[in-house]
Design an enzyme around this catalytic site. Structure first.
Site, PDB file in Angstrom:
ATOM      1  CG  HIS A 140       6.627   0.480   2.284  1.00 36.18           C
ATOM      2  ND1 HIS A 140       5.446   0.040   1.716  1.00 36.18           N
ATOM      3  CD2 HIS A 140       6.666  -0.060   3.540  1.00 36.18           C
ATOM      4  CE1 HIS A 140       4.806  -0.717   2.596  1.00 36.18           C
ATOM      5  NE2 HIS A 140       5.523  -0.798   3.705  1.00 36.18           N
TER       6      HIS A 140
ATOM      7  CB  CYS B  63       2.775  -0.748   5.811  1.00 38.75           C
ATOM      8  SG  CYS B  63       4.221  -0.620   6.869  1.00 38.75           S
TER       9      CYS B  63
ATOM     10  CD  GLU C 249       3.768   1.236  -1.250  1.00 37.86           C
ATOM     11  OE1 GLU C 249       3.147   0.846  -2.259  1.00 37.86           O
ATOM     12  OE2 GLU C 249       4.811   0.687  -0.822  1.00 37.86           O
TER      13      GLU C 249
HETATM   14  N1  PCA Z   1       6.542  -2.199   7.900  1.00 39.58           N
HETATM   15  C1  PCA Z   1       5.517  -3.205   7.900  1.00 39.58           C
HETATM   16  C2  PCA Z   1       4.677  -2.893   9.111  1.00 39.58           C
HETATM   17  C3  PCA Z   1       5.457  -1.933   9.932  1.00 39.58           C
HETATM   18  C4  PCA Z   1       6.550  -1.486   9.045  1.00 39.58           C
HETATM   19  O1  PCA Z   1       7.371  -0.590   9.300  1.00 39.58           O
HETATM   20  C5  PCA Z   1       4.759  -3.310   6.588  1.00 39.58           C
HETATM   21  O2  PCA Z   1       5.343  -3.012   5.529  1.00 39.58           O
HETATM   22  O3  PCA Z   1       3.589  -3.697   6.584  1.00 39.58           O
END
Ligand code: PCA
Length: 204
Positions: free
Chosen positions: A170, A146, A83
């Protein structure tokens, strides 16, 4: 180099969260591509808007890592996504694991609209892809937990730990998890997700 790395607990009715499963599989020690010894400290984060900031702050204060890398599941994405930016917004239809829902609220009242990752995002993606794992730079971490955690980490770094680096990655569903869904979504084997994460970390 001390790296604090986190993955999230399962949420949204899933039995596992590939972010935590993959982080758990990473070696505790390795050498970066520059030949530096790296040591990982791993923690699982709760899927909680209201608690994630305080929890990561406590870990950072206790461990004073050189770098903080938080990892989360992004169901539907097809590869490892490093990100670029966290936004000052909490906005998602799904509740977190404590039943909290936010719509159009800031992570930090009065904070800047966005905070850029303090990681070599392009080098990390390049290393991931060179390791044979699909990856790309992402320009949105969403507006759920996240993104909220990433924003908190970057705010802490800016305000209190200017020499620290930090950011967010991610990961997609892992295959076994995706196989339980009726609707087919992209997924990678857990070992491949872990390989991609390790390649990203070696580029730090
Ligand atoms: N993904 C979520 C919150 C926890 C996770 O593993 C997100 O992308 O916000």
């Amino acid at each position: 180099m001390k790296i604090l790395i986190t993955g999230f607990a399962p949420f949204g009715g899933e039995a596992v969260n590939p972010s935590w499963e993959a982080v758990s599989r990473l070696p505790e020690q390795f050498q970066t591509s520059k030949g530096e010894a790296a040591v990982l400290s791993k923690h699982q984060m709760p899927v909680s808007y209201n608690r994630c900031g305080q929890i990561i702050e406590d870990f950072i204060r206790r461990e004073l890592p050189d770098c903080v890398v938080c990892v989360g599941q992004a169901g539907g994405r097809a590869g490892i996504e490093v990100e670029q930016i966290a936004i000052n917004l909490k906005d998602a239809q799904s509740p977190d694991n404590e039943g909290t829902v936010f719509s159009g609220e800031p992570v930090t009242q009065g904070g800047p609209d966005g905070r850029f990752a303090r990681l070599p995002v392009r080098d990390m993606v390049k290393a991931c892809r060179e390791a044979g794992v699909p990856g790309r730079v992402s320009f949105s971490a969403g507006a759920y937990v996240c993104n909220c955690l990433m924003y908190h980490v970057l705010e802490l770094i800016e305000k209190r730990y200017p020499d620290m680096r930090g950011g967010f990655i991610h990961v997609p569903y892992e295959c076994g998890q995706a196989a339980l869904h009726d609707k087919i979504k992209p997924s990678l084997p857990l070992a491949t997700i872990a390989d991609g994460l390790l390649a990203c970390l070696k580029a730090l």
